[in-house]
Design a protein around this motif. Structure first.
Motif, PDB file in Angstrom:
ATOM      1  N   ARG A 196       0.835  -1.193   0.000  1.00 21.65           N
ATOM      2  CA  ARG A 196       0.000   0.000   0.000  1.00 21.65           C
ATOM      3  C   ARG A 196       0.874   1.249   0.000  1.00 21.65           C
ATOM      4  N   GLU A 197       0.512   2.184  -0.846  1.00 24.48           N
ATOM      5  CA  GLU A 197       1.201   3.467  -0.947  1.00 24.48           C
ATOM      6  C   GLU A 197       0.126   4.544  -1.063  1.00 24.48           C
ATOM      7  N   GLY A 198      -0.166   5.227   0.043  1.00 21.04           N
ATOM      8  CA  GLY A 198      -1.259   6.185   0.041  1.00 21.04           C
ATOM      9  C   GLY A 198      -2.576   5.457  -0.144  1.00 21.04           C
ATOM     10  N   ASP A 199      -3.307   5.829  -1.186  1.00 22.73           N
ATOM     11  CA  ASP A 199      -4.589   5.179  -1.479  1.00 22.73           C
ATOM     12  C   ASP A 199      -4.472   4.145  -2.593  1.00 22.73           C
ATOM     13  N   THR A 200      -3.252   3.800  -2.979  1.00 21.93           N
ATOM     14  CA  THR A 200      -3.039   2.828  -4.055  1.00 21.93           C
ATOM     15  C   THR A 200      -2.509   1.522  -3.481  1.00 21.93           C
ATOM     16  N   PHE A 201      -3.163   0.419  -3.860  1.00 22.50           N
ATOM     17  CA  PHE A 201      -2.717  -0.925  -3.490  1.00 22.50           C
ATOM     18  C   PHE A 201      -2.071  -1.561  -4.718  1.00 22.50           C
ATOM     19  N   SER A 202      -1.072  -2.389  -4.489  1.00 23.03           N
ATOM     20  CA  SER A 202      -0.394  -3.011  -5.631  1.00 23.03           C
ATOM     21  C   SER A 202       0.086  -4.401  -5.272  1.00 23.03           C
ATOM     22  N   LEU A 203       0.291  -5.185  -6.324  1.00 20.18           N
ATOM     23  CA  LEU A 203       0.763  -6.564  -6.204  1.00 20.18           C
ATOM     24  C   LEU A 203       1.687  -6.823  -7.378  1.00 20.18           C
ATOM     25  N   ARG A 204       2.823  -7.471  -7.103  1.00 17.30           N
ATOM     26  CA  ARG A 204       3.776  -7.782  -8.168  1.00 17.30           C
ATOM     27  C   ARG A 204       4.000  -9.281  -8.230  1.00 17.30           C
ATOM     28  N   PHE A 205       4.074  -9.793  -9.458  1.00 21.29           N
ATOM     29  CA  PHE A 205       4.481 -11.182  -9.669  1.00 21.29           C
ATOM     30  C   PHE A 205       5.667 -11.174 -10.618  1.00 21.29           C
ATOM     31  N   VAL A 264      -5.967 -13.114 -11.910  1.00 24.26           N
ATOM     32  CA  VAL A 264      -6.090 -12.599 -10.551  1.00 24.26           C
ATOM     33  C   VAL A 264      -7.564 -12.427 -10.223  1.00 24.26           C
ATOM     34  N   SER A 265      -7.979 -12.990  -9.088  1.00 27.86           N
ATOM     35  CA  SER A 265      -9.325 -12.771  -8.559  1.00 27.86           C
ATOM     36  C   SER A 265      -9.190 -11.802  -7.392  1.00 27.86           C
ATOM     37  N   LEU A 266      -9.739 -10.616  -7.551  1.00 32.10           N
ATOM     38  CA  LEU A 266      -9.549  -9.533  -6.583  1.00 32.10           C
ATOM     39  C   LEU A 266     -10.841  -9.233  -5.844  1.00 32.10           C
ATOM     40  N   ASP A 267     -10.798  -9.321  -4.521  1.00 33.25           N
ATOM     41  CA  ASP A 267     -11.888  -8.867  -3.654  1.00 33.25           C
ATOM     42  C   ASP A 267     -11.283  -7.879  -2.677  1.00 33.25           C
ATOM     43  N   ALA A 268     -11.405  -6.590  -2.983  1.00 32.70           N
ATOM     44  CA  ALA A 268     -10.695  -5.560  -2.227  1.00 32.70           C
ATOM     45  C   ALA A 268     -11.252  -5.357  -0.832  1.00 32.70           C
ATOM     46  N   GLY A 269     -12.529  -5.699  -0.624  1.00 30.05           N
ATOM     47  CA  GLY A 269     -13.140  -5.433   0.675  1.00 30.05           C
ATOM     48  C   GLY A 269     -13.733  -4.040   0.775  1.00 30.05           C
ATOM     49  N   ASP A 306       8.241  -8.360 -15.130  1.00 25.34           N
ATOM     50  CA  ASP A 306       7.377  -8.514 -13.967  1.00 25.34           C
ATOM     51  C   ASP A 306       5.948  -8.083 -14.289  1.00 25.34           C
ATOM     52  N   PHE A 307       4.987  -8.792 -13.683  1.00 23.88           N
ATOM     53  CA  PHE A 307       3.585  -8.406 -13.770  1.00 23.88           C
ATOM     54  C   PHE A 307       3.256  -7.564 -12.544  1.00 23.88           C
ATOM     55  N   GLU A 308       2.590  -6.446 -12.759  1.00 29.30           N
ATOM     56  CA  GLU A 308       2.174  -5.576 -11.658  1.00 29.30           C
ATOM     57  C   GLU A 308       0.699  -5.237 -11.806  1.00 29.30           C
ATOM     58  N   LEU A 309      -0.014  -5.260 -10.695  1.00 32.15           N
ATOM     59  CA  LEU A 309      -1.429  -4.896 -10.674  1.00 32.15           C
ATOM     60  C   LEU A 309      -1.630  -3.834  -9.601  1.00 32.15           C
ATOM     61  N   THR A 310      -2.339  -2.773  -9.936  1.00 31.32           N
ATOM     62  CA  THR A 310      -2.647  -1.730  -8.963  1.00 31.32           C
ATOM     63  C   THR A 310      -4.148  -1.498  -8.929  1.00 31.32           C
ATOM     64  N   TRP A 311      -4.651  -1.133  -7.755  1.00 33.81           N
ATOM     65  CA  TRP A 311      -6.072  -0.803  -7.629  1.00 33.81           C
ATOM     66  C   TRP A 311      -6.258   0.289  -6.596  1.00 33.81           C
ATOM     67  N   LYS A 312      -7.310   1.085  -6.808  1.00 31.60           N
ATOM     68  CA  LYS A 312      -7.647   2.194  -5.924  1.00 31.60           C
ATOM     69  C   LYS A 312      -9.110   2.096  -5.515  1.00 31.60           C
TER      70      LYS A 312
END
Length: 760
Positions: A196-205, A264-269, A306-312
């Motif tokens: 998490r960086e501020g309001d941005t979430f990220s994941l790297r593979f 990727v199956s994403l459930d941010a909550g 690398d694969f990167e995914l970000t979500w806000k």
């Protein structure tokens, strides 16, 4: 002339032509018979000069990756690999399953070894080897014991798989006794947390282990003097090095290998806003306000970046706190995330002494060098009049632009910008001298300036431990901020270096991210740091939490704690100072949502902490016992433990030789092969053979694990064809047809001449 006399007169030429035709036909039939005998004799003896499993380039009828052998012109088909990745994200927790299919396209028994990356904070806890309908679960063992179990199984002809850690982000999967045309499926699972960086979430593979530079240095040895030996001593052998085994890298001209599919199956909550992947084209399917499914737009992509995914969040602000727990045995495990405020009143920022270090070694060639130079030029433009700065560049040499930090005014900045623009990537990556130069502080007791070191590199080195030691020993008042450049940076080194340097890690994967990521970094550099963070746990409960102590935080960074206690109850109190103001938050730890895998994450964090303590104090043996105990208790792969799976039934027949081969990897996207390895050309014939069947092999690799009948129907390289004899037979048949055609033409020509003479 009478009819009898005319027929008698023409008998000479016609009889001659018939006899000639008969003679030529007889000769050709004899030659065909001899060629047939030679063909059968060649087929019976061809296996002798060509050992089983070896092929020549002429034998390749479809795409194949070939390894050189000791015999000139002979190759062995390399095992093929395909990877399928499934990642389930629930809140800030991710569970990943990596399925690797090892395919043997040759006709010999092979052992495949694949060196692959995983996230540096991944808790690897599961290994499954699938053989037909059977699934064999891996067991966690001490590293040497696991290796022994694997080697014994390999020697006995049993199928076996061994997963070992070389670095927290580099692993090795060895698979023994893959039969001819056979596929073995290996599944690896791990747990991690989203960043998490501020309001941005990220994941790297990460998808590929980039080639890494090993500094050339003498092995220091010590002399042991034994009392009573009259002054004579013994030179002790060198201490074992923290070496990194590296895979062979395929030349880009040979095409791409190791296709990857990913979902990727994403459930941010919380309600989702923007979801994107900066480096890959993806399809995004929404599953309600909180969920989304992300998949690669191309079903298969090469493993070269690398694969990167970000979500806000859809709202203006993301939730500021999260609490999850898991009950394992008689203990509760907690994962706590809390984003502190950045402070409403910003104090006047101190002027800075900024030291910029830029890597211009060969691995940075191409887009990486462009990104690094653009980032540094952007940073130079953001210096304020009261700041001072210096620039250091390194490959296997070193240049410090100014003797000391100089004022950030027009003339000095112009010199620095010209210097940066002139840089070209070449040479090795001798990082240690550059790091020492950057940490050399001529005003070590000064308090009027904030000293910040910004290090731009891909981290493609193997001497991480030596560099960590330099940081912890000579950091002083400096803070180290690492900027990872390129498609496959060494994120383990960059993250741990920034942690040891009390800074942060920023990744820039393409030129479109330069302004965004450097802006975020400079906002941190100019914002107050939250310091003196403490965690006070409920009274009367024995609590073990990591990291300990809690590090300083920069703007936008959350407090992330993993804890273990007998029972989750009571109140946690977090305190700290930000912008000169005290900050305190109270949290009821018993209200966390139940979530699987929290215990694994706690164990991984503890191992990280123990490794960091050992790096700082140098007492590796003292911490190894604790690391081993935690890893075995929680079934985790670590520096001291491995996962091993062994089939009970031998499959390789007695007497069949086993060939061991390392699986090749792609060069990371944007890298220049010649800059890294020197000019090494691929022969046109081999390049054509490799590229010819890339699409065909990709289709095979993407399919589910094939059965024996499916494998048998594949178009695989033939290792014992009789092509030469067939060619000879074809040439003789062609000559025979030409001879008979010529005789037919002569016969027609003679007949026409004879008819003309009779007409006269």
């Amino acid at each position: 002339m009478s009819i009898i006399s005319r027929n008698t007169a023409g008998a000479g030429p016609r009889g001659w032509s018939h006899r000639l035709a008969f003679f030529l036909t007889f000769i050709c039939l004899v030659l065909l018979l001899l060629a047939g005998l030679a063909r059968h004799a060649w087929a019976d003896t061809a296996a002798a000069p060509v050992p089983a499993g070896l092929v020549t380039l002429n034998d390749i009828e479809s795409g194949a990756l070939l390894f050189n052998t000791k015999e000139p012109g002979k190759y062995v088909p390399a095992p093929l690999l395909a990877t399928d990745v499934k990642i389930d994200v629930s809140g800030p927790i991710a569970r990943a399953r990596v399925t690797q299919r090892f395919i043997n396209p040759g006709d010999s028994w092979v052992e495949g070894k694949y060196i692959f990356p995983l996230p540096e904070d991944s808790a690897v806890d599961t290994l499954k080897m699938v053989i037909g309908e059977r699934v064999i679960e891996g067991r966690i063992k001490e590293k040497q014991e696991a290796r022994q179990i694997y080697e014994e199984a390999k020697a006995a002809g049993k199928k076996a798989s061994l997963v070992e850690q070389q670095r927290p982000n580099v692993f090795t999967n060895s698979v023994a006794n893959i039969g001819p045309g056979e596929t073995i499926v290996v599944q690896i699972e791990y747990q991690q947390t989203a960043h998490r960086e501020g309001d941005t979430f990220s994941l790297r593979f990460p998808m590929v282990v980039a080639p890494r530079y090993t500094p050339k240095e003498a092995d220091p040895r010590f002399v042991d003097f034994t009392p009573g030996e009259s002054g004579w001593g013994e030179v002790l052998p060198p201490e074992p090095k923290d070496t990194l085994e590296q895979p062979p890298v395929l030349h880009p001209e040979a095409g791409k290998v190791n296709p990857v599919s990913l979902k990727v199956s994403l459930d941010a909550g919380f309600p989702l806003g923007e979801v994107k992947s900066p480096h890959h084209d993806v399809t995004i399917g929404r599953g309600g306000k909180n969920a989304a499914t992300i998949a690669l737009k191309k079903e298969l992509v090469p493993a070269d970046k690398d694969f990167e995914l970000t979500w806000k969040p859809a709202a203006a602000k993301a939730p500021t706190a999260a609490l999850f727990r898991e009950r394992v045995g008689n203990e509760d495990y907690l994962l706590i995330m809390l984003t502190p405020p950045s402070g409403d009143v910003q104090p006047e920022a101190k002027p800075r002494e900024a030291v910029f270090v830029i890597d211009n070694s060969g691995s940075m060639s191409g887009p990486s060098m462009d990104q690094a130079k653009e980032s540094l030029l952007w940073a130079l433009d953001r210096l304020k009049p009261g700041d001072t700065f210096n620039v250091i560049r390194f490959d296997d040499t070193l240049t410090v632009l100014f003797p000391d930090a100089v004022p950030a005014h027009g003339e000095n900045l112009a010199v620095a910008k010209k210097f940066v623009k002139s840089l070209e990537a070449n040479g090795g990556t001798e990082m240690l001298p550059a790091l020492r130069a950057a940490l050399t502080d001529r005003q070590s007791h000064g308090t009027d300036r904030v000293r910040q070191v910004v290090f731009l590199t891909d981290g493609a080195i193997t001497n991480e431990r030596e560099l960590f030691s330099e940081i912890t020993t000579n950091l002083g008042r400096s803070r180290l901020f690492t900027v990872g450049i390129g498609s496959a940076p060494n994120s383990y080194f960059m993250t741990r270096a920034s942690e040891a340097g009390r800074g942060t890690f920023t990744h820039i994967g393409n030129e479109q991210q330069v302004v965004e990521r450097m802006s975020e970094l400079f906002e941190k550099l100019g914002s107050p740091v939250m310091t003196n963070i403490t965690a006070t746990w409920p009274d009367g409960l024995t609590t073990e939490s990591w990291p300990n102590p809690v590090p300083d935080l920069y703007k936008g960074e959350p407090v992330v704690l993993s804890a273990r206690m007998p029972q989750a109850k009571g109140t946690l109190i977090l305190r700290g100072d930000v912008a000169g103001e005290p900050w305190e938050v109270r949290m009821a730890v018993g209200k966390g949502e139940a979530r699987a895998g929290i215990g694994k994450l706690w164990a991984r964090r503890k191992i990280e902490q123990l490794e960091a303590d050992a790096r700082i104090a140098g007492n590796w043996e003292e911490n190894d016992a604790s690391i081993l105990k935690v890893a075995l208790e929680h079934h985790l792969v670590s520096r001291l433990t491995s996962l091993v799976a062994v089939d009970v039934t031998p499959s390789r027949p007695d007497g069949e030789k086993l060939t061991a081969k390392d699986m090749p990897v792609n060069l990371p996207e944007g890298w220049d092969y010649d800059k890294v390895f020197g000019e090494q050309a691929v022969s046109p014939m081999q390049r054509a053979a490799l590229q010819k069947g890339s699409a065909q092999y990709a289709a095979v690799l993407a399919a589910p694990a094939p059965t024996t009948s499916r494998v048998a129907s594949m178009a695989l390289p033939q290792t014992s064809t009789d092509a030469s004899a067939l060619i000879h037979s074809g040439i003789i048949a062609l000559l025979l047809s030409i001879a008979l055609g010529a005789l037919w033409w002569l016969q027609r020509h003679w007949a026409a001449s004879a008819w003309a003479r009779r007409s006269r």
